[in-house]
Design an enzyme around this catalytic site. Structure first.
Site, PDB file in Angstrom:
ATOM      1  N   GLU A  86       9.052  11.580  -6.710  1.00  0.00           N
ATOM      2  CA  GLU A  86       8.680  11.969  -5.344  1.00  0.00           C
ATOM      3  C   GLU A  86       7.417  12.814  -5.388  1.00  0.00           C
ATOM      4  O   GLU A  86       7.281  13.716  -6.210  1.00  0.00           O
ATOM      5  CB  GLU A  86       9.831  12.718  -4.679  1.00  0.00           C
ATOM      6  CG  GLU A  86      10.957  11.766  -4.310  1.00  0.00           C
ATOM      7  CD  GLU A  86      12.127  12.438  -3.618  1.00  0.00           C
ATOM      8  OE1 GLU A  86      12.108  13.668  -3.442  1.00  0.00           O
ATOM      9  OE2 GLU A  86      13.064  11.713  -3.257  1.00  0.00           O
ATOM     10  N   ARG A  93       6.457  -7.585  -3.742  1.00  0.00           N
ATOM     11  CA  ARG A  93       6.829  -7.271  -2.361  1.00  0.00           C
ATOM     12  C   ARG A  93       6.601  -5.783  -2.108  1.00  0.00           C
ATOM     13  O   ARG A  93       7.208  -4.951  -2.778  1.00  0.00           O
ATOM     14  CB  ARG A  93       8.309  -7.626  -2.183  1.00  0.00           C
ATOM     15  CG  ARG A  93       8.841  -7.673  -0.805  1.00  0.00           C
ATOM     16  CD  ARG A  93      10.092  -8.524  -0.769  1.00  0.00           C
ATOM     17  NE  ARG A  93       9.743  -9.921  -0.971  1.00  0.00           N
ATOM     18  CZ  ARG A  93       9.245 -10.716  -0.011  1.00  0.00           C
ATOM     19  NH1 ARG A  93       9.072 -10.266   1.208  1.00  0.00           N
ATOM     20  NH2 ARG A  93       8.936 -11.966  -0.277  1.00  0.00           N
ATOM     21  N   TYR A 106      12.260   8.741 -11.208  1.00  0.00           N
ATOM     22  CA  TYR A 106      12.045   9.396  -9.911  1.00  0.00           C
ATOM     23  C   TYR A 106      10.696  10.080  -9.934  1.00  0.00           C
ATOM     24  O   TYR A 106      10.346  10.748 -10.919  1.00  0.00           O
ATOM     25  CB  TYR A 106      13.123  10.447  -9.649  1.00  0.00           C
ATOM     26  CG  TYR A 106      13.986  10.074  -8.468  1.00  0.00           C
ATOM     27  CD1 TYR A 106      13.412   9.781  -7.246  1.00  0.00           C
ATOM     28  CD2 TYR A 106      15.377   9.997  -8.581  1.00  0.00           C
ATOM     29  CE1 TYR A 106      14.195   9.409  -6.160  1.00  0.00           C
ATOM     30  CE2 TYR A 106      16.160   9.633  -7.512  1.00  0.00           C
ATOM     31  CZ  TYR A 106      15.552   9.338  -6.299  1.00  0.00           C
ATOM     32  OH  TYR A 106      16.330   8.971  -5.235  1.00  0.00           O
ATOM     33  N   THR A 146       0.485  -5.758   3.400  1.00  0.00           N
ATOM     34  CA  THR A 146       1.509  -5.966   2.384  1.00  0.00           C
ATOM     35  C   THR A 146       0.783  -6.494   1.155  1.00  0.00           C
ATOM     36  O   THR A 146      -0.384  -6.897   1.234  1.00  0.00           O
ATOM     37  CB  THR A 146       2.577  -6.981   2.833  1.00  0.00           C
ATOM     38  OG1 THR A 146       1.914  -8.178   3.238  1.00  0.00           O
ATOM     39  CG2 THR A 146       3.415  -6.445   3.974  1.00  0.00           C
ATOM     40  N   ASP A 168      -4.034  -4.359  10.719  1.00  0.00           N
ATOM     41  CA  ASP A 168      -2.915  -4.757   9.862  1.00  0.00           C
ATOM     42  C   ASP A 168      -3.324  -6.094   9.244  1.00  0.00           C
ATOM     43  O   ASP A 168      -3.203  -7.145   9.871  1.00  0.00           O
ATOM     44  CB  ASP A 168      -1.655  -4.899  10.726  1.00  0.00           C
ATOM     45  CG  ASP A 168      -0.456  -5.396   9.927  1.00  0.00           C
ATOM     46  OD1 ASP A 168      -0.641  -5.858   8.787  1.00  0.00           O
ATOM     47  OD2 ASP A 168       0.666  -5.337  10.467  1.00  0.00           O
ATOM     48  N   LYS A 211       1.765 -11.326   0.267  1.00  0.00           N
ATOM     49  CA  LYS A 211       1.462 -12.576   0.999  1.00  0.00           C
ATOM     50  C   LYS A 211       0.290 -13.258   0.288  1.00  0.00           C
ATOM     51  O   LYS A 211       0.438 -13.668  -0.852  1.00  0.00           O
ATOM     52  CB  LYS A 211       1.200 -12.256   2.469  1.00  0.00           C
ATOM     53  CG  LYS A 211       2.430 -11.656   3.178  1.00  0.00           C
ATOM     54  CD  LYS A 211       2.206 -11.464   4.654  1.00  0.00           C
ATOM     55  CE  LYS A 211       3.453 -11.013   5.377  1.00  0.00           C
ATOM     56  NZ  LYS A 211       3.664  -9.550   5.345  1.00  0.00           N
TER      57      LYS A 211
HETATM   58  N1  DSN Z   1       7.740 -11.325   8.096  1.00  0.00           N
HETATM   59  C1  DSN Z   1       6.320 -11.464   7.854  1.00  0.00           C
HETATM   60  C2  DSN Z   1       5.822 -12.823   8.167  1.00  0.00           C
HETATM   61  O1  DSN Z   1       6.531 -13.773   7.863  1.00  0.00           O
HETATM   62  O2  DSN Z   1       4.733 -12.977   8.669  1.00  0.00           O
HETATM   63  C3  DSN Z   1       5.559 -10.428   8.525  1.00  0.00           C
HETATM   64  O3  DSN Z   1       5.902  -9.208   7.982  1.00  0.00           O
END
Ligand code: DSN
Length: 404
Positions: free
Chosen positions: A47, A224, A45, A215, A189, A218
Site C-alpha cells: 500500500e 487486465r 502487500y 485500461t 477515456d 484491450k
Molecule cells: N466492458 C468494456 C467493453 O467491452 O468495452 C468496457 O470497459
C-alpha cells in the site's frame, strides 16, 4: 492441482483456441505477461507508492512499479502515470475525484451512442456522485458543434470523451477548444484505442487532456487493469490519493509488473505493425459486409457496429447467441437511436484486436464477414459455417503460444 478448476481452465483454453474472438475489448497477451500475472509478486502487500509504502520489504516492487510508471510516461509522451488502478472503472472514479467536487457537472456522450457505464449510467456510481448531461452522435458521428452548443448551455466542470463503441477518429483538439470556451477540464477515456494511440495510429489525447484514463487489456494487449496519465504535478497528487487510500488498498504488483512488460511490448515495431493490421482487418470485414448489403458503420479503428435488427430481423442478443453456436464470439451492443433495451439491443459490436494477435489476415477478415452474413441470413447452415470457421483459424497461433 485443483481438478475441478483445472478442467474449466482447459475447456476455456480450448474455447479460445477453437473460436473466432471478435469482442472488441478483448485480446490475447504474451507468454511473459501471463507469467508475471501468475508470479510470486502476488504475495506482496505494498500500500502506498514507490518509496512511500506502508509495509516493509518493498524494494523490489518499488523498482518494478517505477519502471512501469516510467515506461507508461515514455509510451504516451506524458509526465505522470498511476499504474495501480485495478480496472478502467477505478481509473475513471479516481479521475473524477481528482478533477471535481462531489456533485460536479460532467458532459459526456449519450450512453446508447457508445459511452461507458462509468460515463454517467444510472446503474453506475458515477451518476450518484456527479451530475451528468449528455451529447448525442449525429448519423453515428461526433457532432462537435452540437457538443459546443450543449456545453455553452450546461456549463460543465468536465467534458468527457473516449468511448466503448465509437468506430471513428476523435478530434481531441476540438474537444479542448470547447472545454476552454466553457472553462471545463477535459478528460479522455482512451481504454479502447490505447494501442492505437501508443503507435500513433490514432491522434494522442496529449497535450489536450487534463487527465487520460485507460485500461491495459484491450488494444494495448496487456494484463487486465487500469491506468491514469496526466501532465500536471498537482493533478497527479490528487489522482494518487484518489486511487490509494480513497478507492483502493494494496496494489496488484504482479499485474503492475505485467503492465510494465505490456508498455515495453507496445513500443516495438512489431506492435506498430500489429495495430496497423488490426485496422486493415477491421476495415476489410466492415467493407465486405457493406458490399453484401449489411447495415454496418464505417471504421477508422479496431471496431465497427452491425445493425442486426435491420439487416437480419434479429436482436443483438439473438445474433450474439447464434454466432456463438458456430464459435464466433461477439457482444450485443446498443447502436445510435436504438429502440431496444441494453439487454436486447439492435446491434452487434465487432472488433479485430484479438484475432489479429493470433495471425488473422485481411483475406481471413473478409471470410469472417462471409461467415457472419451467410449464417445470420440463413444462406449457409451450421455445419457449413463450422467448417468455414475451422478453415479460417487453422493457420492461427494457439493462445498459449502467443509471444513465443
Ligand atoms: N466492458 C468494456 C467493453 O467491452 O468495452 C468496457 O470497459
Amino acid at each position: 492441482m485443483d481438478q475441478e478448476i483445472n478442467k474449466w481452465l482447459l475447456l476455456e483454453q480450448e474455447r479460445q483456441n477453437n473460436g473466432i474472438e471478435l469482442i472488441a475489448s478483448e485480446n490475447f497477451v504474451s507468454k511473459e505477461i501471463r507469467k508475471l500475472t501468475g508470479s510470486i509478486l502476488t504475495n506482496k502487500y505494498a500500500e502506498g507508492y514507490p518509496g512511500k509504502r506502508y509495509y516493509g520489504g518493498c524494494e523490489c516492487v518499488d523498482a518494478i512499479e517505477q519502471i512501469a510508471i516510467d515506461r507508461a510516461c515514455k509510451l504516451f509522451s506524458c509526465n505522470f502515470a498511476n499504474v495501480q488502478p485495478h480496472s478502467g472503472s477505478q481509473a475513471n472514479a479516481a479521475a473524477y475525484r481528482a478533477l471535481l467536487p462531489r456533485g460536479g457537472k460532467i458532459l459526456s456522450l449519450v450512453l446508447n451512442d457508445g459511452g461507458h457505464l462509468t460515463h454517467g449510467s444510472p446503474v453506475s456510481f458515477s451518476s450518484h456522485l456527479y451530475k451528468f448531461a449528455f451529447y448525442p452522435l449525429k448519423d453515428g458521428h461526433l457532432d462537435y458543434d452540437e457538443v459546443e452548443r450543449i456545453a455553452l448551455e450546461y456549463k460543465p466542470d468536465l467534458i468527457l470523451c473516449g468511448y466503448s463503441s465509437y468506430p471513428y477518429v476523435i478530434d481531441f483538439k476540438r474537444f479542448k477548444e470547447i472545454a476552454d470556451k466553457v472553462e471545463a477540464c477535459l478528460m479522455v477515456d482512451m481504454a479502447h484505442i490505447a494501442g492505437l494511440v501508443a503507435t500513433n495510429e490514432h491522434p494522442s489525447p496529449f497535450p489536450y487532456a487534463d487527465i487520460v484514463t485507460s485500461t491495459t487489456h484491450k488494444t494495448l494487449r496487456g494484463p487486465r487493469g487500469g491506468l491514469i496519465l496526466c501532465n500536471d504535478s498537482e493533478i497527479i497528487k490528487k489522482v494518487n490519493s484518489a486511487i490509494f487510500p480513497y478507492y483502493q488498498g494494496g496494489p496488484l504488483e504482479h499485474v503492475i509488473a505485467a503492465k510494465a512488460v505490456c508498455f515495453k511490448e507496445a513500443m516495438s515495431d512489431d506492435f506498430k505493425r500489429y495495430i496497423q493490421q488490426v485496422k486493415i482487418n477491421t476495415k476489410a470485414c466492415s467493407n465486405r459486409l457493406k458490399q453484401l448489403g449489411v447495415k454496418v458503420s464505417g471504421t477508422d479503428n479496431h471496431l465497427f457496429l452491425i445493425n442486426v435488427l435491420d439487416s437480419y430481423s434479429l436482436t443483438g442478443k439473438e445474433a450474439q447467441l447464434a454466432l456463438e453456436e458456430i464459435g464466433i464470439t461477439t457482444n450485443k451492443n446498443m447502436i445510435p437511436n436504438d429502440t431496444l433495451t441494453p439487454s436486447k439491443t439492435s446491434g452487434l459490436r465487432i472488433g479485430f484486436a484479438a484475432v489479429t494477435t493470433r495471425g488473422c489476415t485481411k483475406e481471413q477478415a473478409e471470410s469472417v464477414a462471409d461467415i457472419i452474413h451467410g449464417f445470420l441470413s440463413k444462406a449457409i447452415d451450421k455445419d457449413k459455417a463450422l467448417k468455414m470457421v475451422k478453415e479460417v483459424i487453422k493457420s492461427w497461433k494457439l493462445v498459449q503460444e502467443i509471444g513465443e
